[in-house]
Design an enzyme around this catalytic site. Structure first.
Site, PDB file in Angstrom:
ATOM      1  N   ASP A 461      25.815  96.138  76.038  1.00  0.00           N
ATOM      2  CA  ASP A 461      25.232  95.441  74.903  1.00  0.00           C
ATOM      3  C   ASP A 461      24.783  94.063  75.383  1.00  0.00           C
ATOM      4  OD1 ASP A 461      24.665  94.090  72.555  1.00  0.00           O
ATOM      5  OD2 ASP A 461      26.362  94.915  71.438  1.00  0.00           O
ATOM      6  N   HIS A 462      23.461  93.825  75.354  1.00  0.00           N
ATOM      7  CA  HIS A 462      22.942  92.576  75.901  1.00  0.00           C
ATOM      8  C   HIS A 462      23.324  91.364  75.049  1.00  0.00           C
ATOM      9  CE1 HIS A 462      20.691  90.690  78.985  1.00  0.00           C
ATOM     10  NE2 HIS A 462      19.878  91.696  79.224  1.00  0.00           N
ATOM     11  N   ARG A 463      23.896  91.592  73.871  1.00  0.00           N
ATOM     12  CA  ARG A 463      24.337  90.467  73.048  1.00  0.00           C
ATOM     13  C   ARG A 463      25.619  89.845  73.574  1.00  0.00           C
ATOM     14  NH1 ARG A 463      24.713  93.393  67.338  1.00  0.00           N
ATOM     15  NH2 ARG A 463      25.781  94.857  68.740  1.00  0.00           N
ATOM     16  N   CYS A 465      26.685  89.772  76.821  1.00  0.00           N
ATOM     17  CA  CYS A 465      26.584  89.158  78.144  1.00  0.00           C
ATOM     18  C   CYS A 465      25.163  89.306  78.669  1.00  0.00           C
ATOM     19  CB  CYS A 465      27.582  89.775  79.133  1.00  0.00           C
ATOM     20  SG  CYS A 465      27.201  91.497  79.554  1.00  0.00           S
TER      21      CYS A 465
END
Length: 491
Positions: A461-463, A465
């Site tokens: 999940d790019h949110r 890291c």
């Protein structure tokens, strides 16, 4: 005297709102004990047996096998306090009651009796009868003692009330009601193959009594003669409205859609398949995921596993070694062991690692969860992976064993593929994929050699890291695969 109590499909927890009836464990007329399993249902999480908190005689069942019911829908009704003696005395008490005319009772339907069932259910919850435990925890049994409640004395239902409740239940798979009160009468008829719909009862308002069934058994016929001492009718008796089986209307033809073609099959999205579809769709809609991957030389890891198993003791599974490596990597990169609270706009980092692993079963894809994986040894992880895998194949995983994961391992290499970009198991933040391990040409110590190579992929999940953190996690995992001694530094 008996009270007719309604047992509804209980709250299954974990956001489950419906269940499919797989198999009834009791029939109408059966005597059930408190907390006895009465039906086997399949939820989106697992297949479980539902125990009934009441003890008594089953008077009605709602839903055929294969029917999907929402939570709170009636499952069955139980006559609490019913006994053979009470059943035998019911006809004698009938003159003191004011029963409804036969035609009125025949017209009673489950829909029309809904208020009565709701009233009975409310009465059951208010009274702490000895015949009810009050516990309905699905999947884990109901042996825990119920909370202490006040014992309230209530006036028992009259025989006419019990008759009205029991007369609704179809017998022998028929469509209409049958004028019979006693569970003993129904059981006697069932054991001797007597169709109660073909009998004319000699009791008040055409009630079928035990003597009517015994007479039919002795005569070897399905139609009982008029009761002894009853006045002979001048004309042929008019059968009760409920005594003739109702003819089910023919189903209306379903109009084919313009795009329908021969051979097209429609598969309902429900049960496990439906739950997987809903969860993956939600993950795709809510999580901005990204994937990075790397090839790693797993030759040394395989050699270490061989040496560990040769030393004796419990066998170590390869996935257990990957799990041990993952927990060490998550200790270094805790951002990936987290979830996102969208409402609060916060990243919630979790202290424990509950490791899920994707397992393909006959019922579909399931993700059992190994609790506290960070605190387990390789042997303990191997044993737990084996136990949960077997439970998944047999369909005995409980809802608690399928929820609460914080990170997932996906060993798609067992399907003979090298790589994948899997969808994150919502609401987790990352998933590590393991491809097949195959011999490939590899530069080892400056020379070209044939080595056992595996492709590792991390979907995150790019949110939670950026790519640097995800790359650092994956690089550490690859280093441990190539040189298992690296793992010793974190032990």
């Amino acid at each position: 005297m008996a009270q007719v109590l309604e047992f509804k499909l209980p709250d299954l927890g974990e956001g489950l709102t419906e269940a499919e009836i797989v198999r009834w464990l009791v029939s109408v007329g059966d005597v059930v004990a408190v907390d006895q399993p009465v039906v086997e249902v399949e939820t989106a999480k697992a297949m479980v047996e539902v125990p009934c908190p009441y003890g008594g005689v089953v008077t009605a069942r709602y839903g055929e096998e294969g029917t999907e019911l929402p939570v709170g829908a009636p499952l069955l009704t139980v006559a609490v306090g019913a006994s053979e003696g009470a059943d035998a005395s019911a006809p004698a008490q009938a003159p003191t009651a004011t029963p409804a005319p036969t035609a009125t009772k025949a017209a009673v339907t489950p829909q029309a009796a809904a208020p009565a069932r709701a009233s009975a259910s409310a009465s059951a919850s208010a009274s702490a009868s000895d015949e009810a435990s009050g516990n309905v925890l699905v999947g884990y049994g109901t042996g825990a003692p119920a909370a202490r409640r006040r014992r309230v004395r209530r006036a028992p239902l009259t025989a006419s009330h019990v008759a009205t409740a029991l007369v609704r239940e179809p017998v022998n798979g028929g469509a209409g009601p049958v004028p019979v009160v006693s569970p003993l009468v129904r059981r006697l008829a069932r054991e001797h193959g007597v169709d109660l719909r073909e009998l004319t009862g000699s009791g008040r308002d055409g009630l079928i009594l035990r003597c009517d069934v015994e007479r039919a058994i002795h005569q070897g016929a399905t139609q009982a003669p008029p009761a002894v001492g009853a006045p002979a009718p001048a004309t042929a008796p008019t059968p009760l409205p409920a005594s003739a089986p109702a003819q089910a209307p023919a189903p209306a033809p379903v109009a084919a859609s313009p795009s329908a073609r021969p051979g097209v099959t429609r598969v309902p999205l429900r049960g496990v398949r439906g739950a997987v579809a809903d969860k993956l769709t939600r993950s795709r809609h809510e999580i901005p995921d990204a994937t990075c991957w790397v090839d790693a030389d797993a030759t040394e890891l395989l050699a270490a596993r061989t040496a560990m198993n040769a030393a004796g003791g419990a066998k170590i599974a390869l996935i257990a070694l990957f799990a041990r490596i993952c927990t060490a990597a998550l200790a270094r990169h805790p951002e990936l062991n987290s979830t996102v609270d969208s409402a609060a706009r916060e990243i919630v980092r979790l202290p424990e690692v509950h490791l899920g692993f994707a397992a393909q079963t006959d019922r579909g894809l399931v993700v059992p969860v190994v609790r506290d994986a960070h605190a387990r040894s390789a042997e303990s992880l191997s044993a737990e992976f084996a136990r949960l895998t077997e439970a998944g194949r047999s369909g005995t995983l409980t809802p608690g064993e399928l929820t609460g994961g914080t990170f997932t391992l996906n060993n798609y290499g067992v399907f003979g593929v090298d790589g994948s970009t899997p969808i994150i198991n919502h609401p987790e933040a990352a998933m590590l994929g393991i491809g097949r391990i195959v011999p490939k040409p590899w530069v080892h110590e400056g020379e070209l050699a044939v080595r056992q190579v595996v492709q590792l992929s991390l979907t995150f999940d790019h949110r939670v890291c950026d790519g640097g953190t995800a790359g650092g996690f994956l690089r550490y995992v690859a280093d441990c695969v190539e040189q298992p001694a690296v793992l010793l530094r974190t032990l």
